[in-house]
Design an enzyme around this catalytic site. Structure first.
Site, PDB file in Angstrom:
ATOM      1  N   ASN A  13      -4.294  17.177  46.468  1.00  0.00           N
ATOM      2  CA  ASN A  13      -3.217  17.146  47.338  1.00  0.00           C
ATOM      3  C   ASN A  13      -2.395  18.264  46.043  1.00  0.00           C
ATOM      4  O   ASN A  13      -0.637  18.062  45.797  1.00  0.00           O
ATOM      5  CB  ASN A  13      -2.539  15.680  46.924  1.00  0.00           C
ATOM      6  CG  ASN A  13      -2.241  15.407  45.351  1.00  0.00           C
ATOM      7  OD1 ASN A  13      -2.226  14.968  44.186  1.00  0.00           O
ATOM      8  ND2 ASN A  13      -1.174  14.481  44.872  1.00  0.00           N
ATOM      9  N   HIS A  33      -9.131   6.482  46.439  1.00  0.00           N
ATOM     10  CA  HIS A  33      -7.746   5.824  45.938  1.00  0.00           C
ATOM     11  C   HIS A  33      -7.496   4.909  46.983  1.00  0.00           C
ATOM     12  O   HIS A  33      -7.795   4.975  48.178  1.00  0.00           O
ATOM     13  CB  HIS A  33      -6.639   6.889  46.166  1.00  0.00           C
ATOM     14  CG  HIS A  33      -4.900   6.265  46.008  1.00  0.00           C
ATOM     15  ND1 HIS A  33      -3.815   6.884  45.265  1.00  0.00           N
ATOM     16  CD2 HIS A  33      -4.624   4.968  46.059  1.00  0.00           C
ATOM     17  CE1 HIS A  33      -3.143   6.212  44.602  1.00  0.00           C
ATOM     18  NE2 HIS A  33      -3.154   4.992  45.228  1.00  0.00           N
ATOM     19  N   HIS A  91      -8.585   5.174  39.358  1.00  0.00           N
ATOM     20  CA  HIS A  91      -7.782   4.154  38.838  1.00  0.00           C
ATOM     21  C   HIS A  91      -7.058   2.626  39.391  1.00  0.00           C
ATOM     22  O   HIS A  91      -6.349   2.335  39.599  1.00  0.00           O
ATOM     23  CB  HIS A  91      -5.783   5.249  39.219  1.00  0.00           C
ATOM     24  CG  HIS A  91      -5.994   5.633  40.688  1.00  0.00           C
ATOM     25  ND1 HIS A  91      -5.854   4.976  41.575  1.00  0.00           N
ATOM     26  CD2 HIS A  91      -5.612   6.834  40.786  1.00  0.00           C
ATOM     27  CE1 HIS A  91      -5.751   5.899  42.494  1.00  0.00           C
ATOM     28  NE2 HIS A  91      -5.548   7.076  42.138  1.00  0.00           N
ATOM     29  N   HIS A 107       5.698  14.901  36.489  1.00  0.00           N
ATOM     30  CA  HIS A 107       7.470  15.468  37.342  1.00  0.00           C
ATOM     31  C   HIS A 107       8.309  15.494  35.951  1.00  0.00           C
ATOM     32  O   HIS A 107       8.214  14.800  35.001  1.00  0.00           O
ATOM     33  CB  HIS A 107       7.799  13.697  37.999  1.00  0.00           C
ATOM     34  CG  HIS A 107       6.662  13.733  39.392  1.00  0.00           C
ATOM     35  ND1 HIS A 107       6.535  14.005  40.453  1.00  0.00           N
ATOM     36  CD2 HIS A 107       5.516  12.166  39.435  1.00  0.00           C
ATOM     37  CE1 HIS A 107       5.083  13.711  41.262  1.00  0.00           C
ATOM     38  NE2 HIS A 107       4.914  12.835  40.502  1.00  0.00           N
ATOM     39  N   HIS A 167      -9.802  13.261  36.690  1.00  0.00           N
ATOM     40  CA  HIS A 167      -9.198  13.247  37.191  1.00  0.00           C
ATOM     41  C   HIS A 167      -7.494  13.829  37.107  1.00  0.00           C
ATOM     42  O   HIS A 167      -7.230  12.267  36.225  1.00  0.00           O
ATOM     43  CB  HIS A 167      -8.595  11.472  37.266  1.00  0.00           C
ATOM     44  CG  HIS A 167      -7.609  11.277  39.341  1.00  0.00           C
ATOM     45  ND1 HIS A 167      -7.752  10.313  39.920  1.00  0.00           N
ATOM     46  CD2 HIS A 167      -6.753  11.709  39.101  1.00  0.00           C
ATOM     47  CE1 HIS A 167      -7.527   9.709  40.577  1.00  0.00           C
ATOM     48  NE2 HIS A 167      -6.465  10.185  40.826  1.00  0.00           N
ATOM     49  N   ASP A 206      -5.357  10.169  35.721  1.00  0.00           N
ATOM     50  CA  ASP A 206      -4.204  10.765  36.958  1.00  0.00           C
ATOM     51  C   ASP A 206      -2.492  11.499  36.039  1.00  0.00           C
ATOM     52  O   ASP A 206      -2.030  11.098  36.401  1.00  0.00           O
ATOM     53  CB  ASP A 206      -3.717   9.042  37.708  1.00  0.00           C
ATOM     54  CG  ASP A 206      -3.622   9.439  38.594  1.00  0.00           C
ATOM     55  OD1 ASP A 206      -3.488  10.417  39.605  1.00  0.00           O
ATOM     56  OD2 ASP A 206      -3.104   8.178  39.388  1.00  0.00           O
ATOM     57  N   GLU A 213      -9.141  11.501  46.303  1.00  0.00           N
ATOM     58  CA  GLU A 213      -7.313  11.060  46.708  1.00  0.00           C
ATOM     59  C   GLU A 213      -7.836  10.777  48.491  1.00  0.00           C
ATOM     60  O   GLU A 213      -6.905  11.154  49.150  1.00  0.00           O
ATOM     61  CB  GLU A 213      -6.706  12.158  46.256  1.00  0.00           C
ATOM     62  CG  GLU A 213      -6.066  12.113  44.718  1.00  0.00           C
ATOM     63  CD  GLU A 213      -5.992  10.931  44.407  1.00  0.00           C
ATOM     64  OE1 GLU A 213      -6.056  10.290  43.739  1.00  0.00           O
ATOM     65  OE2 GLU A 213      -4.725  11.058  44.864  1.00  0.00           O
ATOM     66  N   HIS A 215      -4.057  15.947  37.938  1.00  0.00           N
ATOM     67  CA  HIS A 215      -3.108  16.909  39.183  1.00  0.00           C
ATOM     68  C   HIS A 215      -2.479  17.779  38.340  1.00  0.00           C
ATOM     69  O   HIS A 215      -0.766  17.792  37.774  1.00  0.00           O
ATOM     70  CB  HIS A 215      -2.019  15.585  39.332  1.00  0.00           C
ATOM     71  CG  HIS A 215      -3.446  14.618  40.389  1.00  0.00           C
ATOM     72  ND1 HIS A 215      -3.044  15.144  42.005  1.00  0.00           N
ATOM     73  CD2 HIS A 215      -2.902  13.446  39.899  1.00  0.00           C
ATOM     74  CE1 HIS A 215      -3.958  13.554  42.477  1.00  0.00           C
ATOM     75  NE2 HIS A 215      -3.636  12.720  40.868  1.00  0.00           N
ATOM     76  N   PHE A 216      -2.740  18.941  38.138  1.00  0.00           N
ATOM     77  CA  PHE A 216      -2.382  20.590  37.317  1.00  0.00           C
ATOM     78  C   PHE A 216      -1.280  20.879  38.549  1.00  0.00           C
ATOM     79  O   PHE A 216       0.246  21.765  37.887  1.00  0.00           O
ATOM     80  CB  PHE A 216      -3.391  21.519  36.964  1.00  0.00           C
ATOM     81  CG  PHE A 216      -4.031  20.956  35.738  1.00  0.00           C
ATOM     82  CD1 PHE A 216      -3.641  19.075  35.338  1.00  0.00           C
ATOM     83  CD2 PHE A 216      -4.745  21.462  35.116  1.00  0.00           C
ATOM     84  CE1 PHE A 216      -3.708  19.268  33.927  1.00  0.00           C
ATOM     85  CE2 PHE A 216      -5.427  21.125  33.759  1.00  0.00           C
ATOM     86  CZ  PHE A 216      -5.171  20.254  33.185  1.00  0.00           C
TER      87      PHE A 216
END
Length: 433
Positions: A84, A168, A227, A299, A50, A295, A134, A52-53
């Protein structure tokens, strides 16, 4: 490559010979070693199911190159990226665009597809077969959220195609809007981050998990709950025959840490109280939880330096997952075998990666070598993610000395920062061509 005198998670000392991309032999082999691993721990490369690259759409946060470098530096040799992005991975064109960017990966990868309100199931389940990642029970995060009726339709189609559904599970209809209305006006680390935990209540997660498992059971689908943060939710998934994962931030952090973290501790689902965290840790330890996944959702500092209502949700974690777990093992909080199973053996089985997850003859030579006596202080500035920060600042970690992906060295402590070429390749059922 011959790795000599390595200690496996079960305590056995072995030599491991690598030929090409595979493990050729494990045992007492003799010969001149390329790596003397005396006193060091050899684990199968971790599988982070899990991440998010952020590419395509948000390369200022992370790229396949930087995210996969960070993974390799944390002993992770396979990742599964979630849909996403921008555009979201919900059709063949979206998949192909992301797959082209993923060629920059230093580790192996799978690509999850998702469902949106105007989904075309025939396109989604065209080639390849997607796992559904997701998928929300209610519209809680913009365009990747779907309503209950569409969720049932998607799960039914996944069952027909024999595809695992990664859910999710948070029911947005149970969120406490008053909690955000009453939140303070602080920014960054001074923000009223605890309001986010009150807003996205534990009950919203538990009820959604129960509903997802009910839908999955009714359709015969394989449901995997992403998660999980509550003992009640974990128990509900386990009792229904679903699988579930826990993230390191929900395993090692609680609402008690939010005064220090502020908006840096805002994530979905949010941090829970210390009593729940301890109960979740016990379920990770005793085998109720199937795997740990990060996950990983980086940011920038600038994006996090705002109020609790405006800050983006998510924290980086792909590089610190195994180090945190191994440090916990050195403290006696769980076994090395449990670390292996949570991060490699179980995700390989659940996500149908038959040549990964074990140190055994014939398997992919995905390996990570650790010195368990070298416990280090985690510092965000020393990590390889573009984020440049970590919610685990100041905590203990045991980082790898060496990481191999299918026999190629992709990370070596003390060497130049990264290698000259990407070694990663596509794995799993969701691969085109």
């Amino acid at each position: 490559m011959l790795i000599a005198n390595a200690t496996l998670a079960n305590g056995r000392t072995v030599d491991v010979r690598v030929e090409g991309e595979r493990i050729d032999a494990v045992g007492s082999l003799g010969g001149e070693p390329d790596v003397d691993a005396d006193g060091k721990l050899l684990l199968p490369g971790a599988i982070d199911a899990h991440v998010h690259f952020r590419e395509p759409g948000f390369p200022h946060k992370e790229t396949w190159e930087t995210g996969s470098r960070s993974a390799a530096a944390g002993g992770v040799t396979t990742v599964v990226d979630q849909p996403n992005t921008d555009p979201p991975t919900v059709d063949g064109a979206g998949f192909d665009g992301k797959a082209e960017l993923a060629r920059e990966s230093y580790v192996d990868y799978g690509i999850n597809g998702g469902v949106i309100e105007d989904w075309d199931p025939d396109e989604l389940f065209d080639r390849p077969l997607f796992a559904l990642g997701e998928v929300f029970l209610a519209d809680s995060t913009g365009e990747m959220g779907i309503d209950a009726e569409l969720f049932e339709e998607a799960v039914g189609r996944a069952a027909a195609e024999d595809v695992t559904v990664t859910v999710h599970a948070e029911d947005a209809t149970l969120f406490d809007e008053d909690a955000l209305s009453n939140a303070g006006e602080g920014v960054g680390r001074d923000a009223d981050a605890d309001a986010w935990s009150t807003y996205r209540s534990a009950d919203a997660e538990v009820r959604a998990i129960e509903r997802a498992c009910e839908v999955g059971s009714g359709s015969g689908a394989r449901v995997h709950v992403a998660h999980t943060t509550t003992p009640e939710g974990i128990d509900a998934a386990s009792e229904a025959g679903a699988t579930c994962e826990v993230c390191p931030h929900h395993l090692f952090l609680s609402r008690d840490d939010l005064d220090d973290l502020g908006t840096y501790g805002r994530m979905n689902p949010p941090l829970r109280n210390e009593e729940r965290r301890e109960a979740v840790f016990e379920r990770v330890r005793d085998g109720t939880v199937d795997l740990v996944a990060t996950d990983h959702a980086p940011h920038t500092r600038e994006e996090k330096e705002t109020g609790i209502r405006e800050a983006p949700s998510g924290v980086p974690g792909v590089e610190t997952m195994v180090p945190l777990l191994l440090a916990a093992a050195e403290r006696g909080e769980l076994s090395r075998e449990r670390v292996r199973d949570l991060t490699a053996t179980n995700p390989a089985r659940l996500f149908e990666l038959p040549r990964k997850g074990e140190v055994r003859e014939g398997m992919d030579a995905d390996l990570a070598l650790y010195d368990p006596e070298r416990v280090e202080t985690i510092r965000g500035e020393a990590l390889h993610s573009k984020a440049g920060w970590t919610p685990f600042e100041g905590r203990d970690g045991v980082f790898p000395e060496l990481t191999l992906v299918r026999g190629s060295v992709v990370y070596e402590r003390g060497e130049a920062d990264g290698k000259d070429e990407a070694f990663g390749g596509a794995v799993g059922r969701n691969v085109r061509g």
